[in-house]
Write an enzyme that holds these catalytic residues in place. Structure first.
Site, PDB file in Angstrom:
ATOM      1  N   LYS A 186       0.847  -1.187   0.000  1.00  0.00           N
ATOM      2  CA  LYS A 186       0.000   0.000   0.000  1.00  0.00           C
ATOM      3  C   LYS A 186       0.889   1.245   0.000  1.00  0.00           C
ATOM      4  O   LYS A 186       1.621   1.488   0.955  1.00  0.00           O
ATOM      5  CB  LYS A 186      -0.919   0.029   1.217  1.00  0.00           C
ATOM      6  CG  LYS A 186      -1.842   1.255   1.204  1.00  0.00           C
ATOM      7  CD  LYS A 186      -2.114   1.764   2.592  1.00  0.00           C
ATOM      8  CE  LYS A 186      -2.810   3.112   2.561  1.00  0.00           C
ATOM      9  NZ  LYS A 186      -1.879   4.237   2.371  1.00  0.00           N
ATOM     10  N   GLY A 238       6.968   4.499   8.633  1.00  0.00           N
ATOM     11  CA  GLY A 238       6.092   5.647   8.839  1.00  0.00           C
ATOM     12  C   GLY A 238       6.268   6.209  10.241  1.00  0.00           C
ATOM     13  O   GLY A 238       7.331   6.095  10.847  1.00  0.00           O
ATOM     14  N   SER A 239       5.218   6.799  10.743  1.00  0.00           N
ATOM     15  CA  SER A 239       5.296   7.488  12.025  1.00  0.00           C
ATOM     16  C   SER A 239       5.324   6.500  13.187  1.00  0.00           C
ATOM     17  O   SER A 239       4.790   5.387  13.103  1.00  0.00           O
ATOM     18  CB  SER A 239       4.103   8.436  12.197  1.00  0.00           C
ATOM     19  OG  SER A 239       2.912   7.704  12.437  1.00  0.00           O
ATOM     20  N   THR A 240       5.930   6.935  14.289  1.00  0.00           N
ATOM     21  CA  THR A 240       5.991   6.103  15.488  1.00  0.00           C
ATOM     22  C   THR A 240       4.596   5.826  16.026  1.00  0.00           C
ATOM     23  O   THR A 240       4.299   4.713  16.485  1.00  0.00           O
ATOM     24  CB  THR A 240       6.854   6.793  16.553  1.00  0.00           C
ATOM     25  OG1 THR A 240       8.192   6.929  16.048  1.00  0.00           O
ATOM     26  CG2 THR A 240       6.882   6.005  17.850  1.00  0.00           C
ATOM     27  N   GLU A 241       3.722   6.811  15.961  1.00  0.00           N
ATOM     28  CA  GLU A 241       2.357   6.643  16.474  1.00  0.00           C
ATOM     29  C   GLU A 241       1.629   5.521  15.749  1.00  0.00           C
ATOM     30  O   GLU A 241       1.013   4.650  16.374  1.00  0.00           O
ATOM     31  CB  GLU A 241       1.589   7.959  16.340  1.00  0.00           C
ATOM     32  CG  GLU A 241       0.162   7.886  16.848  1.00  0.00           C
ATOM     33  CD  GLU A 241      -0.606   9.180  16.625  1.00  0.00           C
ATOM     34  OE1 GLU A 241      -1.772   9.244  17.030  1.00  0.00           O
ATOM     35  OE2 GLU A 241      -0.034  10.120  16.029  1.00  0.00           O
ATOM     36  N   GLU A 260      10.062   0.568  10.743  1.00  0.00           N
ATOM     37  CA  GLU A 260      11.071   1.623  10.591  1.00  0.00           C
ATOM     38  C   GLU A 260      10.330   2.930  10.784  1.00  0.00           C
ATOM     39  O   GLU A 260       9.547   3.350   9.928  1.00  0.00           O
ATOM     40  CB  GLU A 260      11.739   1.536   9.213  1.00  0.00           C
ATOM     41  CG  GLU A 260      13.045   2.287   9.134  1.00  0.00           C
ATOM     42  CD  GLU A 260      12.863   3.666   8.546  1.00  0.00           C
ATOM     43  OE1 GLU A 260      12.798   4.623   9.367  1.00  0.00           O
ATOM     44  OE2 GLU A 260      12.784   3.802   7.329  1.00  0.00           O
ATOM     45  N   CYS A 294      13.457  10.309   7.826  1.00  0.00           N
ATOM     46  CA  CYS A 294      13.364   9.796   9.195  1.00  0.00           C
ATOM     47  C   CYS A 294      14.710   9.811   9.898  1.00  0.00           C
ATOM     48  O   CYS A 294      14.777   9.945  11.123  1.00  0.00           O
ATOM     49  CB  CYS A 294      12.781   8.386   9.189  1.00  0.00           C
ATOM     50  SG  CYS A 294      13.627   7.270   8.061  1.00  0.00           S
ATOM     51  N   GLU A 391      10.166  15.047  16.483  1.00  0.00           N
ATOM     52  CA  GLU A 391      10.491  14.962  15.064  1.00  0.00           C
ATOM     53  C   GLU A 391       9.642  15.967  14.294  1.00  0.00           C
ATOM     54  O   GLU A 391       8.411  15.883  14.282  1.00  0.00           O
ATOM     55  CB  GLU A 391      10.238  13.546  14.536  1.00  0.00           C
ATOM     56  CG  GLU A 391      10.653  13.371  13.096  1.00  0.00           C
ATOM     57  CD  GLU A 391      10.428  11.959  12.581  1.00  0.00           C
ATOM     58  OE1 GLU A 391      11.251  11.479  11.791  1.00  0.00           O
ATOM     59  OE2 GLU A 391       9.411  11.344  12.975  1.00  0.00           O
TER      60      GLU A 391
END
Length: 479
Positions: A186, A238-241, A260, A294, A391
């Site tokens: 995706k 992508g994002s940590t969240e 990652e 990142c 970030e």
């Protein structure tokens, strides 16, 4: 001439090499077919906000079809194909990417907003390099150090971000295919076009139907894919969240997972460093791809005795950066990818000012249309400032100072992230001493943002787990 610098004449790359479709469908089982959901989103050029194309939003039925196609291809064709034969397909994909490099680079710049010289000289060549590299592993997996008869995992669900759409695709699909797995990928909601062009590359390379499937869509599409019971392995960048949410979803399912995630990389400049070289590294470390990286070196830690001189040289170098049309070959800093990301950058920069840090940007007229943010450096920053902790994912650098190597390491490691770091010094012993103590997955020595398909990449702590690239990156795709 009055001592003034020469003005660059515009050097735009032609858009005519790209054949944009009005609408793009998902790529499932070797062909493009309309999404069952009937929904579409509009992808736009961040530099001028002009719509580029309508792209299908894949729903549950579409994800089911894609996973079923991947399973069928895995069971009947790909899993038992000799490694040398799989490698031939990867070699073909790499060569087709090279043949279509100009078209792909322009498309990536239009959809993403990054400068053409970056897509042309980095994104596309590096994507091809990953397929070349992993093609070489396809018939040598028994020598990768993971047993004498390693086997593929199965169907891999893969979700990639918008900052390096094609390159992150290559990082995930190339090792999966080399190891004998099939993939459902995706792409990011705002940058789906290069992934759908890659589907054409797969067709041109003669890849068997179902081995690679592309399901564009929004966050719900990604959720459906990573939680699908038919997927054996999930890879997410992508994002940590969002990464935390995926980890919670997959906990206890037995599925393999590599993440990652974000970063807040430290770039440490010692007093014996070659300062002009370090300035170039710092500029590349945080302003490359508008800071949408990142592993960006968004925290500069400079030794106190050379801080004033270093910052003077840094400001002079920043004043030479050219912001503007991403298709202009002279452009150094392109457009921010989306209005939402621009708003986040602005909000965090304003927080930095409100908390007492001093912001500086070179004279930098911004285009009237599109999403733009000038290269910015914050001084007077402490470890308590949000610009030093969070970030930003934009062209914003926070500067802190240190007196001793121990202090530099302590400040560099004082972050929930652990993805990257850079060290600048002329002393090899100091370099090794520092690198040994930094809690970062990648440490660059007198350089920054250097990548190689043979070198593993990944982080610690809130930067995720698992590695991509190199022999280590194959491990997640083999049992």
């Amino acid at each position: 001439m009055d001592g003034q610098p020469l003005e660059y004449a515009p050097a735009p790359e032609s858009r005519s090499v790209v054949r944009l479709r009005e609408a793009y469908d998902p790529f499932i089982d070797g062909e493009f077919a309309p999404a069952k959901s009937g929904e579409h989103l509009t992808t736009a050029n961040p530099a001028d906000e002009e719509p580029l194309a309508q792209v299908a939003v894949c729903g549950e039925a579409d994800v089911d079809r894609a996973v079923a196609a991947a399973r069928r291809a895995y069971d009947t064709v790909w899993r038992d194909l000799p490694g040398a034969e799989r490698g031939k397909y990867l070699f073909r994909i790499a060569r087709v990417l090279q043949e279509r490099a100009r078209e792909t680079a322009v498309l990536e710049t239009l959809d993403n907003g990054k400068p053409i010289k970056e897509t042309r000289d980095f994104d596309v060549p590096m994507a091809a390099a990953h397929f070349f590299y992993h093609a070489g592993w396809a018939d040598k997996l028994a020598y990768a150090g993971m047993g004498s008869d390693p086997r593929p995992v199965g169907v891999c669900a893969q979700v990639v971000p918008w900052n390096f759409p094609l390159l992150m695709l290559a990082w995930k699909i190339a090792p999966a295919l080399a190891a004998g797995n099939t993939a459902v990928l995706k792409p990011a909601e705002t940058t789906p076009l290069s992934a759908l062009l890659f589907a054409e590359v797969c067709q041109e390379a003669g890849l068997p139907p179902g081995v690679v499937n592309i399901v564009p869509g929004d966050g719900e599409t990604g959720r459906l894919l990573v939680s699908h019971p038919g997927a054996d392995k999930v890879a997410f960048t992508g994002s940590t969240e969002v990464g935390r949410g995926i980890a919670r979803t997959l906990a206890g399912t037995g599925k393999r997972l590599t993440l990652e995630l974000g970063g807040k990389g430290a770039n440490i400049v010692y007093d014996d460093a070659a300062l002009d070289q370090a300035v170039e590294g710092v500029v590349n470390g945080v302003f490359f791809n508008q800071g949408h990286v990142c592993c960006a070196g968004s925290r500069l830690l400079v030794q106190e005795s050379v801080a004033e001189e270093f910052l003077e040289r840094l400001r002079a170098r920043m004043a030479l950066l050219r912001l503007g049309d991403p298709l202009d070959k002279n452009t150094d800093i392109g457009a921010v990818n989306s209005a939402a990301q621009l708003e986040r950058i602005r909000a965090l920069a304003e927080t930095g000012r409100a908390e007492g840090a001093e912001a500086w940007s070179p004279p930098c007229p911004l285009p009237e249309r599109g999403h733009w943010f000038p290269p910015t450096v914050f001084t007077g920053v402490t470890q308590a400032h949000r610009v030093a902790r969070e970030e930003i994912f934009g062209p914003v650098l926070s500067v802190l100072t240190f007196r001793t190597p121990e202090e530099a390491v302590a400040k560099a490691n004082n972050t929930p992230y652990g993805l990257s770091a850079g060290v600048w010094t002329e002393k090899g012993s100091r370099m090794l001493w520092t690198a040994e103590r930094l809690r970062a997955g990648v440490v660059w020595s007198n350089t920054f943002n250097r990548f190689d398909p043979a070198s593993p990449f990944g982080g610690y702590k809130e930067s995720g787990y698992g590695r991509e690239g190199g022999r280590h990156g194959l491990e997640a795709y083999l049992v």
